[in-house]
Design a protein around this motif. Sequence first.
Motif: not given
Length: 420
Positions: A20, A22, A112-114, A117, A319, A321
């Motif tokens: 989650r 990344g 989740a994500g960078g 997000q 997020a 990441g």
Amino acid sequence: MIDPRVLREEPDRVRTAQTRRGLSSSPVDDALAADEARRRAIADYEARRAEQKSLGKQVAKAQGDEKAELLARTRALAAEVKGLEAAQGAAEQAWRDAVLAIPNLAHPDIPAGGEEQFALLETRGDKPEFDFTPRDHVELGAMLGAIDVERGAKVSGSRFYYLTGVGAELELALVSMAMDQARETGFTPMIPPSLVKPRAMEGTGFLGQAADDVYRIEGQDLYLVGTSEVPLAAYHSDEILDGERLPLRYAAFSPCFRKEAGSHGKDTRGIFRTHWFDKVEMFVFTTLDQAEAEHARLLEHEKTFMDKLELHYRVIDVAAGDLGLSATRKYDCEAWLPSQERFRELTSTSNCTDFQTRRLDTRARYAEGIGPVATLNGTLCSTNRPIIALLETHQQADGSVRVPKALQPYLGGREVLEPR
């Protein structure tokens, strides 16, 4: 450091948290292998050590040739034990290094994500509207005699600045208002050291993924802090706290120093992204079961301060990441900057659970015994960015700047800052 029991008993949970963010799940496998090797090394050492002790008792009772033979075996075994002890130490260090490489487990409720997000939680305050073309903080700072970036660059290099005249007064006013709010809401005021030993940096997670952004003093085992979170987290290192006294809440004023590694070409104009700034930071030691509630309280303190400055801002749930190494969850308050026509981060607050206290060996004594402690941090006022937001949000056509009502008592009652 994450709980080794979680790593051992719930490895898939740790792998999911890595994904989650990344990140690769291979550090989880590396840590599990290192843990197995460590336990095997401990068992081998302890078995041979027990044999060595037993042999010593036999030597004491033996006579003649039997004793000579036992002594020979004792010497050989002593060398083997010494080697196994060294192997155990190496395995322990390899395991610790592997576990330290794993960030805190991202909270299951965050996206989740960078960076892009994030989840928008709310938007507050009135968006500034102008019947003229708004100036940026550099132009306004020059008109007010408040900010001098040219001489900052001349004396110290890029991303340095002087606050002059009303600019210096603005910083002192913001710091005073922030410290007053912190004290009134139960925080103990602190002025911590800005130089710390490596353990404080490592313990708070700033010698991991953020190591390139840290200034180290050449020839000395000291680092300049990028946030007073570091000396505040280390304040109770190697201590067992009284669980009945938790939470402990501190609010510290300190200068902060950052290399801004990886930001080449970003925010080069003005004082938004600099190598030095001053900050009022909130920090809390509490129980694990109260950490999320304390996190919500820190966010409310930050929103209250932003509201006092009469800014238009949004609150986001960062997020996975985009989290730092130590945080399981982070909320940012981002103010609207008219010159950029976008929201930019002014404050953030992170829940680090027991990640930092495991590294720094901070625990508490509860009724049921000694147990873990959670840490949380939150920026109440990072002075350079609030100055930017204040100047740009409250500017008027002639270059003057309206002072928010809550800040006026800290500026001698002034309602407007006039151009020179």
